[in-house]
Motif scaffolding. Sequence first.
Motif, short mmCIF file in Angstrom:
data_model
loop_
_atom_site.label_atom_id
_atom_site.label_comp_id
_atom_site.label_asym_id
_atom_site.label_seq_id
_atom_site.Cartn_x
_atom_site.Cartn_y
_atom_site.Cartn_z
N ASP A 113 34.58 52.86 26.09
CA ASP A 113 34.05 51.63 25.49
C ASP A 113 34.48 50.40 26.32
OD1 ASP A 113 32.77 49.98 23.74
OD2 ASP A 113 34.31 50.05 22.19
N LEU A 114 34.09 50.40 27.58
CA LEU A 114 34.35 49.29 28.51
C LEU A 114 33.14 49.14 29.43
CD1 LEU A 114 38.06 50.04 29.59
CD2 LEU A 114 37.30 48.10 28.18
N PRO A 115 32.92 47.93 29.95
CA PRO A 115 31.78 47.74 30.86
C PRO A 115 32.02 48.35 32.24
CG PRO A 115 32.99 45.68 30.57
CD PRO A 115 33.61 46.67 29.63
N ASP A 116 30.99 48.34 33.06
CA ASP A 116 31.10 48.83 34.45
C ASP A 116 32.16 48.02 35.20
OD1 ASP A 116 28.92 50.23 33.57
OD2 ASP A 116 27.51 49.47 35.07
N ASN A 117 32.89 48.70 36.09
CA ASN A 117 33.88 48.04 36.97
C ASN A 117 34.88 47.19 36.18
OD1 ASN A 117 32.52 49.01 39.39
ND2 ASN A 117 30.94 47.49 38.92
N ALA A 118 35.31 47.70 35.04
CA ALA A 118 36.14 46.89 34.12
C ALA A 118 37.60 46.85 34.52
CB ALA A 118 36.02 47.45 32.70
N VAL A 119 38.09 47.90 35.24
CA VAL A 119 39.53 47.97 35.55
C VAL A 119 39.72 48.27 37.04
CG1 VAL A 119 40.14 48.75 33.21
CG2 VAL A 119 39.69 50.46 34.99
N ASP A 120 40.94 47.98 37.52
CA ASP A 120 41.25 48.29 38.92
C ASP A 120 41.49 49.78 39.11
OD1 ASP A 120 41.24 45.56 39.60
OD2 ASP A 120 43.34 45.34 39.02
N SER A 121 42.08 50.42 38.10
CA SER A 121 42.42 51.83 38.25
C SER A 121 42.42 52.52 36.88
CB SER A 121 43.81 51.97 38.88
OG SER A 121 44.08 53.33 39.21
N ILE A 122 42.05 53.80 36.88
CA ILE A 122 42.18 54.63 35.69
C ILE A 122 43.31 55.63 35.95
CG2 ILE A 122 41.06 56.36 34.20
CD1 ILE A 122 38.40 54.94 34.76
N PHE A 123 44.24 55.67 35.02
CA PHE A 123 45.43 56.51 35.11
C PHE A 123 45.25 57.63 34.09
CE2 PHE A 123 49.90 57.32 33.84
CZ PHE A 123 50.50 57.47 35.08
N THR A 148 35.91 52.23 36.70
CA THR A 148 36.89 51.71 37.66
C THR A 148 36.21 50.92 38.77
OG1 THR A 148 38.82 52.23 39.01
CG2 THR A 148 36.97 53.75 39.19
N ARG A 149 36.93 49.90 39.23
CA ARG A 149 36.45 49.14 40.39
C ARG A 149 36.88 49.81 41.69
NH1 ARG A 149 37.39 44.36 37.22
NH2 ARG A 149 39.63 44.35 37.64
N ASP A 150 38.03 50.50 41.63
CA ASP A 150 38.64 50.92 42.89
C ASP A 150 39.18 52.35 42.88
OD1 ASP A 150 39.78 50.77 45.44
OD2 ASP A 150 41.66 49.99 44.68
N SER A 151 40.13 52.67 41.98
CA SER A 151 40.82 53.95 42.10
C SER A 151 40.93 54.70 40.77
CB SER A 151 42.23 53.74 42.67
OG SER A 151 43.04 53.00 41.77
N VAL A 152 41.22 56.00 40.90
CA VAL A 152 41.54 56.86 39.76
C VAL A 152 42.74 57.71 40.17
CG1 VAL A 152 40.79 58.83 38.35
CG2 VAL A 152 39.20 56.96 38.80
N ILE A 153 43.71 57.80 39.26
CA ILE A 153 44.87 58.68 39.44
C ILE A 153 44.75 59.76 38.36
CG2 ILE A 153 47.39 58.83 39.23
CD1 ILE A 153 47.38 55.82 40.20
N VAL A 154 44.66 61.01 38.79
CA VAL A 154 44.38 62.08 37.82
C VAL A 154 45.25 63.30 38.12
CG1 VAL A 154 42.42 62.94 39.20
CG2 VAL A 154 42.49 63.44 36.78
N SER A 155 45.78 63.92 37.05
CA SER A 155 46.58 65.14 37.24
C SER A 155 45.87 66.33 36.60
CB SER A 155 47.98 64.97 36.64
OG SER A 155 47.96 65.07 35.24
#
Length: 226
Positions: A113-123, A148-155
Amino acid sequence: MATPIKLPFSNKYDQQHAQEYLLKHQDGLARKLSHKRDEQLARGALALAGEPGLVLDLPCGVGRFWPLLAEKPNRVIIGADNSAAMLEIAALAQPADVVKRVQPLQTSAFAIDLPDNAVDSIFCMRLLHHIGDPAHRLAILQEFQRVTRDSVIVSLWVDGNFKAWKRKRLEQKRRLGEEQGGYQNRFVLPAATIEDEFRQAGFRIQEHLNFIPLYAMWRVYVLRKR
């Protein structure tokens, strides 16, 4: 508008389960050491991602990584989870000075529930190893790519290590011993498979970090939006 995907475990985390989840990660020396290693990997991944200023922690669970994310003084944190109970427990369990830095958001990883390119990174720690269907994984990754605008950190869990080999043998024994058609909600993925899915979703792989190389299944990926 399409109905968001719901998995059998999606609604599992009521108040009792959320409380149990909190206690589980504080229980015993092995879990405490495991959490310390998780934090080491997370710090390393955040540094590789350029210390993002606006981070979506999804699913945040009971806020296990909020104190770590709050170590960067001017970082804005959105703590998001599908479970309202998880968010409630997180707000009570984590230090008050950390909680006031976090904007809570109840939302599904399949339809954020956020718009496109809303955050710098998804953790995103400890979600993808629960997702066995490639189409479901791709749906989540494409949603991450949108938000995300830039990165994703995913485990997640990958093959090519001792623990994955051991788990595969255990699962084969179970299948031979009894025909159990129960719902499986933890999956070891071939690294080549998930890396191809990252690329399909529009990411390039910047780096991966292993929990214990050649031994443990956990791997953290730092992805960049193409």
